[in-house]
Design a protein around this motif. Structure first.
Motif, PDB file in Angstrom:
ATOM      1  N   ASN A   6       0.822  -1.211   0.000  1.00 42.52           N
ATOM      2  CA  ASN A   6       0.000   0.000   0.000  1.00 42.52           C
ATOM      3  C   ASN A   6       0.857   1.262   0.000  1.00 42.52           C
ATOM      4  OD1 ASN A   6      -2.361  -1.485  -0.019  1.00 42.52           O
ATOM      5  ND2 ASN A   6      -2.653  -1.405   2.206  1.00 42.52           N
ATOM      6  N   TYR A  58      -5.601  13.425 -11.750  1.00 43.39           N
ATOM      7  CA  TYR A  58      -6.815  13.160 -10.979  1.00 43.39           C
ATOM      8  C   TYR A  58      -7.921  14.191 -11.129  1.00 43.39           C
ATOM      9  CZ  TYR A  58      -3.813   9.718  -8.758  1.00 43.39           C
ATOM     10  OH  TYR A  58      -2.962   8.664  -8.528  1.00 43.39           O
ATOM     11  N   LYS A  65     -16.221  11.862 -12.255  1.00 42.82           N
ATOM     12  CA  LYS A  65     -16.606  10.707 -11.438  1.00 42.82           C
ATOM     13  C   LYS A  65     -16.202   9.375 -12.072  1.00 42.82           C
ATOM     14  CE  LYS A  65     -20.481  13.209  -9.359  1.00 42.82           C
ATOM     15  NZ  LYS A  65     -21.932  13.243  -9.082  1.00 42.82           N
ATOM     16  N   VAL A  67     -13.294   7.959 -11.234  1.00 38.35           N
ATOM     17  CA  VAL A  67     -12.762   7.230 -10.079  1.00 38.35           C
ATOM     18  C   VAL A  67     -13.467   7.729  -8.823  1.00 38.35           C
ATOM     19  CG1 VAL A  67     -10.499   6.842 -11.119  1.00 38.35           C
ATOM     20  CG2 VAL A  67     -10.874   8.890  -9.732  1.00 38.35           C
ATOM     21  N   LYS A  68     -13.644   6.838  -7.876  1.00 40.09           N
ATOM     22  CA  LYS A  68     -14.265   7.201  -6.616  1.00 40.09           C
ATOM     23  C   LYS A  68     -13.232   7.845  -5.695  1.00 40.09           C
ATOM     24  CE  LYS A  68     -17.771   3.547  -6.740  1.00 40.09           C
ATOM     25  NZ  LYS A  68     -18.331   2.354  -6.047  1.00 40.09           N
ATOM     26  N   VAL A  69     -13.714   8.765  -4.879  1.00 33.18           N
ATOM     27  CA  VAL A  69     -12.827   9.431  -3.929  1.00 33.18           C
ATOM     28  C   VAL A  69     -12.673   8.512  -2.718  1.00 33.18           C
ATOM     29  CG1 VAL A  69     -12.432  11.496  -2.556  1.00 33.18           C
ATOM     30  CG2 VAL A  69     -13.649  11.663  -4.739  1.00 33.18           C
ATOM     31  N   ASN A  70     -11.701   7.592  -2.814  1.00 34.44           N
ATOM     32  CA  ASN A  70     -11.433   6.660  -1.718  1.00 34.44           C
ATOM     33  C   ASN A  70     -10.372   7.233  -0.798  1.00 34.44           C
ATOM     34  OD1 ASN A  70      -9.021   6.312  -3.111  1.00 34.44           O
ATOM     35  ND2 ASN A  70      -9.739   4.447  -4.135  1.00 34.44           N
ATOM     36  N   ALA A  71      -9.935   6.434   0.174  1.00 31.20           N
ATOM     37  CA  ALA A  71      -8.962   6.901   1.164  1.00 31.20           C
ATOM     38  C   ALA A  71      -7.648   7.323   0.510  1.00 31.20           C
ATOM     39  CB  ALA A  71      -8.718   5.807   2.200  1.00 31.20           C
ATOM     40  N   GLN A  72      -7.190   6.525  -0.491  1.00 28.02           N
ATOM     41  CA  GLN A  72      -5.911   6.867  -1.122  1.00 28.02           C
ATOM     42  C   GLN A  72      -6.007   8.191  -1.878  1.00 28.02           C
ATOM     43  OE1 GLN A  72      -3.690   5.004  -4.774  1.00 28.02           O
ATOM     44  NE2 GLN A  72      -3.066   3.833  -2.966  1.00 28.02           N
ATOM     45  N   GLN A  74      -7.922  10.643  -1.149  1.00 27.43           N
ATOM     46  CA  GLN A  74      -7.958  11.703  -0.136  1.00 27.43           C
ATOM     47  C   GLN A  74      -6.561  12.013   0.389  1.00 27.43           C
ATOM     48  OE1 GLN A  74     -10.768  10.020   2.653  1.00 27.43           O
ATOM     49  NE2 GLN A  74     -12.508  11.095   1.734  1.00 27.43           N
TER      50      GLN A  74
END
Length: 271
Positions: A6, A58, A65, A67-72, A74
């Motif tokens: 990760n 990005y 939309k 890609v989804k705004v995931n933790a990475q 952010q």
């Protein structure tokens, strides 16, 4: 193991690695032109590359939309925000004329990403010119910014190095275009899309041969530099020859982008 994977993916996806490559090329400029290490230029380039690349990669994906705004995403946004602050800080440490040049390249990045004109695509989607814009920006930021900021005279040697660096960056991008061929929109008209993979590789080999030959025109010709650039050319050609659409995403985004870093490390070793 998953934890380290990760971290590595974040390192690549957040553009830290490509920024390190840019940082290495700036230091190569310092070495070639006997410039004392200028942290303002080096770190302006490093943090500015993170901001610029992440914005290019990005911005449209998030806005549309795709890609989804995931933790990475952010965390990448947070890193980009901190890098933007650092870029601004080091920007004001630069000479006035260097700041103007930096702003010119900022405009190019914005033009490359955002559709400024009604019913027109951004420059990134202008057919066939992406590779030329990116190579030009890399040469401008990693070569001319340090030279201008340190008042180095623009001799024929400067332009010789500029041509060599443009060739190197151009061929490195060719490798990316070959690896990404099956993902790229056909309307982009990348070099492999226009002339085919085999012909693209031939073009790259010829360009790297020219890259080495140009070294003989240098006013500061040294056999160790010739050997170093020959090794660099051979390494680049090998990556080019073995590039294909089935390579791992890390083939280009990590190993190919590491070439300037290894070049810098070897140059320090020779020095």
């Amino acid at each position: 193991m998953r934890y380290f994977k990760n971290i590595f993916e974040f390192y690549i996806n957040s553009s830290i690695h490509v920024a390190l490559s840019c940082f290495a090329l700036v230091h190569l400029t310092f070495s070639m032109f006997h410039i004392s290490n200028n942290t303002s230029v080096a770190f302006f380039t490093f943090f500015g590359t993170i901001v610029g690349y992440n914005f290019v990669k990005y911005d449209a994906l998030v806005r549309d939309k795709i890609v989804k705004v995931n933790a990475q995403i952010q965390w990448i946004a947070f890193l980009s925000f901190l890098s933007l602050i650092a870029t601004g800080y080091y920007f004001f440490q630069l000479e006035r004329f260097t700041q103007i040049i930096g702003l010119v390249f900022l405009i190019i990045v914005l033009l490359y990403t955002l559709p400024f004109f009604p019913n027109k695509k951004n420059a990134r989607n202008w057919a066939g010119i992406k590779i030329y814009i990116v190579a030009l920006c890399w040469v401008g930021v990693t070569l001319f910014l340090p030279i201008v900021n340190n008042n180095v005279e623009c001799t024929s040697f400067v332009f010789l190095v500029a041509i060599q660096r443009y060739i190197l960056i151009f061929v490195l991008i060719l490798i990316f275009e070959i690896v990404d061929l099956k993902w790229d929109d056909p309307h982009l008209k990348t070099v492999p899309q226009q002339i085919g993979v085999s012909q693209t590789k031939r073009v790259g080999v010829v360009l790297m041969f020219l890259f080495v030959l140009l070294e003989f025109l240098s006013n500061d010709f040294r056999i160790e530099f010739l050997a170093l650039k020959t090794g660099l050319a051979i390494t680049t050609v090998l990556f080019l020859v073995y590039a294909n659409q089935n390579r791992s995403r890390y083939y280009a985004s990590f190993w190919v982008e590491s070439i300037p870093v290894f070049w810098w490390l070897f140059l320090m070793l020779f020095s």
